[in-house]
Design a protein around this motif. Structure first.
Motif, PDB file in Angstrom:
ATOM      1  N   VAL A 123       0.681  -1.366   0.044  1.00 43.49           N
ATOM      2  CA  VAL A 123       0.252   0.210   0.113  1.00 43.49           C
ATOM      3  C   VAL A 123       0.854   1.461  -0.121  1.00 43.49           C
ATOM      4  O   VAL A 123       0.599   3.004  -0.972  1.00 43.49           O
ATOM      5  N   ALA A 124       1.095   1.139   0.944  1.00 46.22           N
ATOM      6  CA  ALA A 124       2.596   2.548   1.162  1.00 46.22           C
ATOM      7  C   ALA A 124       3.272   3.317  -0.044  1.00 46.22           C
ATOM      8  O   ALA A 124       2.880   4.455  -1.047  1.00 46.22           O
ATOM      9  N   PRO A 125       4.051   2.151  -0.894  1.00 43.23           N
ATOM     10  CA  PRO A 125       4.669   2.146  -2.299  1.00 43.23           C
ATOM     11  C   PRO A 125       3.202   3.184  -3.474  1.00 43.23           C
ATOM     12  O   PRO A 125       3.670   3.468  -4.268  1.00 43.23           O
ATOM     13  N   VAL A 126       2.275   2.426  -3.457  1.00 42.26           N
ATOM     14  CA  VAL A 126       0.985   2.542  -4.108  1.00 42.26           C
ATOM     15  C   VAL A 126       0.502   4.306  -3.450  1.00 42.26           C
ATOM     16  O   VAL A 126       0.827   4.826  -4.861  1.00 42.26           O
ATOM     17  N   MET A 127       0.551   4.482  -2.268  1.00 47.54           N
ATOM     18  CA  MET A 127       0.487   5.938  -2.326  1.00 47.54           C
ATOM     19  C   MET A 127       1.208   6.862  -2.418  1.00 47.54           C
ATOM     20  O   MET A 127       0.441   7.790  -3.370  1.00 47.54           O
TER      21      MET A 127
END
Length: 308
Positions: free
Chosen positions: A49-53
């Protein structure tokens, strides 16, 4: 509902008044979103999730991972003030909703309880064969002298409660009175209880032989695990009435199991409420659900929203 990159960025800008930096012909917003989430979600949040955000929405996820019940108590007590709270099972989220800290919580995923085990354990050969006909049952292996079994604290973490519920259900399913006591010892057994983020690391290092786990945890880390019948794994809402036949009293309060659904809520104290809402919306889109599946989460299976 689909969510475009532009819509997410616009909502984030409106929510926090972020400094806009021109990039590729559009305002690129940089914001931080504080998310408190169940400790079992660490691999998903950090690796997925964090990299996509950051890449898609120029939004940095600042996460706090811990037992969902403990997080819920901290939110209710005003100790922490995240933008988003993600809980597994409805119990911790119900506390937050009842305290007026959020208006509703939406189901974003589900999972099931499994028995994870170490590749370095002397019990590994037996556990690898345990789900095959004619071999020693998994619960008999966990009863063996010298078995180092780990779980989390039932006072602060839903998984700590869920493994007790599962063992109580297994007693009935396998017609084995006393099975839970033989494997777990006392409910608060400090020889078995570790903080949730430590359990998988201890399995990897061979410091413990087996543990309770949600399917998402060992699957994401390449650790072996045993699947359990749906009548006891808390992963199938069709068996909700079966699950409800067991309970546990802790500190004067009676706890009952519920299906392993992940719920997400925007906290009323969020400084980025619009961005927080769109973050949860994105988790429910086809793109968000595809990411969850890559990390071995099942869909929410039609679980209804929770409301205050």
């Amino acid at each position: 509902m689909s969510l475009t990159r532009r819509a997410f960025l616009q909502s984030a800008a409106a929510g926090i008044g972020a400094l806009a930096v021109p990039m590729l012909g559009e305002a690129r917003v940089k914001t931080n979103l504080h998310v408190a989430y169940a400790g079992s979600m660490g691999a998903l949040m950090h690796g997925g999730v964090a990299p996509v955000m950051v890449r898609e929405f120029a939004t940095n996820i600042e996460g706090r991972a811990a037992g969902a019940l403990g997080l819920a108590h901290m939110i209710v007590g005003g100790v922490i003030h995240p933008d988003v709270f993600i809980s597994i099972t409805r119990g911790p989220m119900d506390l937050v909703l009842a305290a007026g800290k959020a208006r509703e919580a939406l189901a974003i995923a589900s999972t099931e309880l499994v028995i994870a085990y170490s590749a370095h354990s002397r019990f590994t050969p037996a556990l690898r064969e345990a789900d095959r006909a004619g071999h020693v049952a998994w619960w008999r292996i966990l009863e063996e002298p010298g078995m180092r079994f780990a779980r989390t604290d039932p006072l602060t973490d839903p998984q700590g409660l869920n493994i007790v519920f599962m063992m109580k259900l297994a007693e009935r399913y396998y017609h084995q009175p006393g099975l839970a006591r033989r494997i777990l010892g006392p409910i608060i057994n400090h020889r078995q209880i570790f903080p949730e983020p430590e359990v998988m690391a201890r399995l990897q290092g061979g410091q413990i032989d087996a543990s309770s786990a949600y399917k998402t945890q060992p699957a994401a880390m390449g650790l072996p695990y045993l699947s359990l019948p749906p009548q006891i794994n808390l992963g199938d809402a069709a068996y909700d009435k079966v699950y409800d036949t067991v309970s546990l009293r802790l500190k004067g309060k009676v706890h009952r199991p519920s299906p392993l659904v992940f719920y997400a809520a925007v906290l009323k104290t969020s400084r980025n409420r619009a961005a927080a809402g769109h973050f949860i919306e994105w988790l429910r889109t086809s793109a968000g659900q595809a990411l969850l599946r890559r990390y071995h989460y099942d869909g929410p299976k039609g679980a209804a929203p929770l409301r205050a």
